[in-house]
Design a protein around this motif. Structure first.
Motif, mmCIF file in Angstrom:
data_model
loop_
_atom_site.group_PDB
_atom_site.id
_atom_site.type_symbol
_atom_site.label_atom_id
_atom_site.label_comp_id
_atom_site.label_asym_id
_atom_site.label_seq_id
_atom_site.Cartn_x
_atom_site.Cartn_y
_atom_site.Cartn_z
ATOM 1 N N ASP A 1 48.693 37.758 41.219
ATOM 2 C CA ASP A 1 47.741 36.655 41.327
ATOM 3 C C ASP A 1 46.368 37.129 40.873
ATOM 4 O O ASP A 1 46.024 38.303 41.002
ATOM 5 C CB ASP A 1 47.675 36.162 42.768
ATOM 6 N N SER A 2 45.578 36.235 40.351
ATOM 7 C CA SER A 2 44.204 36.558 39.966
ATOM 8 C C SER A 2 43.415 35.266 39.833
ATOM 9 O O SER A 2 43.902 34.297 39.246
ATOM 10 C CB SER A 2 44.171 37.320 38.640
ATOM 11 N N LEU A 3 42.219 35.254 40.400
ATOM 12 C CA LEU A 3 41.276 34.141 40.207
ATOM 13 C C LEU A 3 39.967 34.727 39.682
ATOM 14 O O LEU A 3 39.395 35.616 40.322
ATOM 15 C CB LEU A 3 41.024 33.405 41.524
ATOM 16 N N GLU B 1 33.929 38.689 35.963
ATOM 17 C CA GLU B 1 35.021 39.443 36.594
ATOM 18 C C GLU B 1 36.272 38.566 36.496
ATOM 19 O O GLU B 1 36.654 37.868 37.427
ATOM 20 C CB GLU B 1 34.638 39.783 38.035
ATOM 21 N N ASP B 2 36.877 38.601 35.315
ATOM 22 C CA ASP B 2 37.870 37.586 34.962
ATOM 23 C C ASP B 2 39.302 37.962 35.311
ATOM 24 O O ASP B 2 40.206 37.151 35.125
ATOM 25 C CB ASP B 2 37.756 37.228 33.482
ATOM 26 N N HIS B 3 39.535 39.176 35.788
ATOM 27 C CA HIS B 3 40.863 39.545 36.282
ATOM 28 C C HIS B 3 40.674 40.452 37.488
ATOM 29 O O HIS B 3 39.998 41.477 37.406
ATOM 30 C CB HIS B 3 41.692 40.271 35.220
ATOM 31 N N VAL B 4 41.255 40.056 38.600
ATOM 32 C CA VAL B 4 41.091 40.815 39.842
ATOM 33 C C VAL B 4 42.464 41.166 40.410
ATOM 34 O O VAL B 4 43.488 40.625 39.993
ATOM 35 C CB VAL B 4 40.248 40.028 40.869
ATOM 36 N N SER B 5 42.483 42.090 41.385
ATOM 37 C CA SER B 5 43.753 42.673 41.834
ATOM 38 C C SER B 5 44.356 42.018 43.063
ATOM 39 O O SER B 5 45.557 42.138 43.300
ATOM 40 C CB SER B 5 43.544 44.157 42.145
ATOM 41 N N MET B 6 43.544 41.377 43.881
ATOM 42 C CA MET B 6 43.971 40.847 45.183
ATOM 43 C C MET B 6 44.532 41.950 46.091
ATOM 44 O O MET B 6 45.369 41.710 46.960
ATOM 45 C CB MET B 6 45.002 39.719 45.023
ATOM 46 N N ALA B 7 44.048 43.172 45.878
ATOM 47 C CA ALA B 7 44.571 44.318 46.626
ATOM 48 C C ALA B 7 44.270 44.234 48.114
ATOM 49 O O ALA B 7 45.059 44.724 48.935
ATOM 50 C CB ALA B 7 43.996 45.618 46.065
#
Length: 512
Positions: A408-410, A417-423
């Motif tokens: 997932d990425s928002l 910051e167009d791609h994030v990890s949801m870590a």
């Protein structure tokens, strides 16, 4: 705090991280770390006093990186950064997790590639030593650009912002600083960004999840062994030659653990010979080395990733003192942590799924050969009927919780910051999964012992008899229907507290 550990930047071990999570060993920072920190700080001071625009030192942040900030405003910039980024919501993180975050953050900064004053690193460790723990809301990070919101709450305490927890009491940050013997800090150029940029929250949460899953894993091996004995199952599937022919290291280790724990069983000896009907047991019994071995391999791989991350420098920009450079990159992106947490979520859910199947087998008289629902007078008594339903409910819940978060990425920060990890969520939900698995395994432990006791006076192995004694000291045998919830709470606590850890000779430490 009788144990004392010297923290060497870049050399944190899994055992040290486990000790910090489980307890509060005394910690000291290796003196060799200070000269490099001082050199990196001196470089930032030189840049801050010049005219060249350097991201994170004298510019705005994220989409505002092209905005130059005057030297007279640099301290205000850093304070504003902390204030504006402290946007966390939700329940505070547990004390053990906060201890991990404090230490991992301090050690990362102590590598000397972040440009902060050594006094800030010392202050983070002093909060840990004084057991003055920042109150950190658990929600609000997408795992890139670092764990900004939760780290702003953690490090804002050094500025007298927010709250701390001291011996279970929540106090204003300034009171916590007084208790720890620390001043209220003013941040210099780049220090606020270095403090809140990084993957320490997601890494600390993932490590906490790993350590909780480690306990459920060992308890599940004990429960699986007891279930084999309860239904007078075959020990042949644990033969070393079977696992050697496949070659999977986790399977080999788990099969060896089963052989060690099951060796010398009176119950097993009682049904050996030509009349033994146990040709092939259900998969949930005979495939334990294959399934739990795969789980162990995933846990070890995740542990390797998380130990590397805990030792890494993950803020931005990075200060390279050997070449007098400041490099902007993306080490704050927590994709390795997110994927490791997803691995752990799937692996832990499989522990629970396999244990639930063994509970179902134990209560089914057509498979187990035991009284229906493991009670002497079925019909009048329902026995373990609905305890199994609870286990099924938890196992099903884990199927949803184990959905990968890393896919997932928002986009955030106006698409900078167009791609994030949801870590951070990937790691945080591990606590819920581990809790569910602990309760499932606890139900299996009670069911397996209940079944095994129908074979008395025959005994199982010495090690499993120890497990039975430990459990029976907390939960008596289920003779007739009674209020069952307290029994499940007690056995769940026993699993979570690691009371059975020492009985299973399997370790994550080869992961280092």
């Amino acid at each position: 705090m009788s144990e004392s550990i010297t923290l060497v930047p870049g050399a944190l071990s899994l055992d040290t991280l486990r000790s910090i999570y489980r307890g509060r060993p005394a910690l000291t920072l290796d003196p060799a770390a200070y000269p490099r920190m001082e050199r990196s700080r001196a470089l930032i001071d030189r840049i801050a006093g010049g005219d060249e625009a350097v991201y994170g030192v004298n510019t705005g942040f994220g989409k505002l990186a092209h905005t130059h900030i005057a030297a007279s405003d640099l301290e205000t910039l850093q304070r504003n950064l902390i204030l504006s980024h402290a946007t966390g919501v939700g329940a505070p993180l547990a004390d053990g997790v906060v201890r991990l975050i404090l230490v991992i953050k301090a050690v990362s900064l102590a590598v000397g590639a972040s440009g902060v004053r050594p006094a800030l690193v010392d202050a983070l460790l002093k909060l840990y030593q004084a057991d003055v723990l920042p109150v950190v809301p658990g929600k609000g990070s997408v795992g890139a650009s670092g764990d900004l919101a939760p780290l702003a709450h953690l490090c804002g305490v050094l500025l007298g912002i927010g709250h701390v927890r001291v011996k279970g009491e929540t106090l204003p940050a300034e009171e916590g600083l007084r208790i720890a013997g620390l001043p209220v800090f003013d941040l210099k150029a780049k220090e606020g960004l270095a403090l809140i940029n990084g993957t320490q929250v997601s890494t600390g949460l993932a490590l906490a999840g790993l350590f909780e899953i480690e306990r459920t894993f060992k308890a599940a091996l004990v429960a699986g062994s007891l279930s084999v004995e309860a239904v007078m199952g075959s020990h042949r599937p644990f033969d070393a030659r079977i696992s050697a022919l496949r070659g999977q290291p986790g399977q080999i280790a788990v099969a060896a653990a089963f052989r060690e724990v099951l060796a010398g069983s009176e119950l097993n000896a009682s049904h050996q010979g030509p009349d033994c009907h146990r040709v092939q047991d259900p998969y949930s019994l005979r495939c334990q080395p294959q399934v739990m071995g795969a789980v162990l391999d995933q846990m070890r791989q995740a542990a390797r990733t998380l130990v590397i991350e805990a030792n890494g420098v993950t803020d931005n920009p990075l200060v390279l003192v050997d070449t007098d450079e400041v490099l902007s990159g993306g080490n704050f992106h927590a994709e390795p942590v997110a994927m490791a947490a997803d691995q752990l979520a799937i692996a832990a859910s499989e522990i629970g799924a396999l244990a639930e199947r063994r509970i179902a087998m134990l209560i089914d008289t057509t498979i187990s050969g035991l009284p229906p629902f493991l009670v002497a007078e079925p019909g009048l008594n329902s026995g373990f009927m609905i305890a199994h339903v609870t286990a099924a409910a938890l196992a099903s819940e884990n199927k949803t919780l184990a959905h990968p978060a890393s896919v997932d990425s928002l986009p955030t920060s106006a698409n900078q910051e167009d791609h994030v990890s949801m870590a951070t969520f990937a790691a945080r939900r591990l606590g819920d999964i581990a809790g569910n698995v602990a309760d499932i395994v606890g139900i299996e432990l009670l069911a397996a012992i209940q079944g095994l006791e129908f074979h008395r006076p025959l005994k199982t192995t010495d090690r499993l008899e120890q497990a039975i004694a430990t459990i029976r000291a907390e939960v008596p045998r289920y003779e007739v229907d009674r209020y069952f919830a307290p029994d499940l709470a007690a056995i769940g606590a026993l699993v979570r507290n690691g009371a059975l850890d020492h009985l299973m000779p399997v370790s994550l430490e080869t992961a280092q």
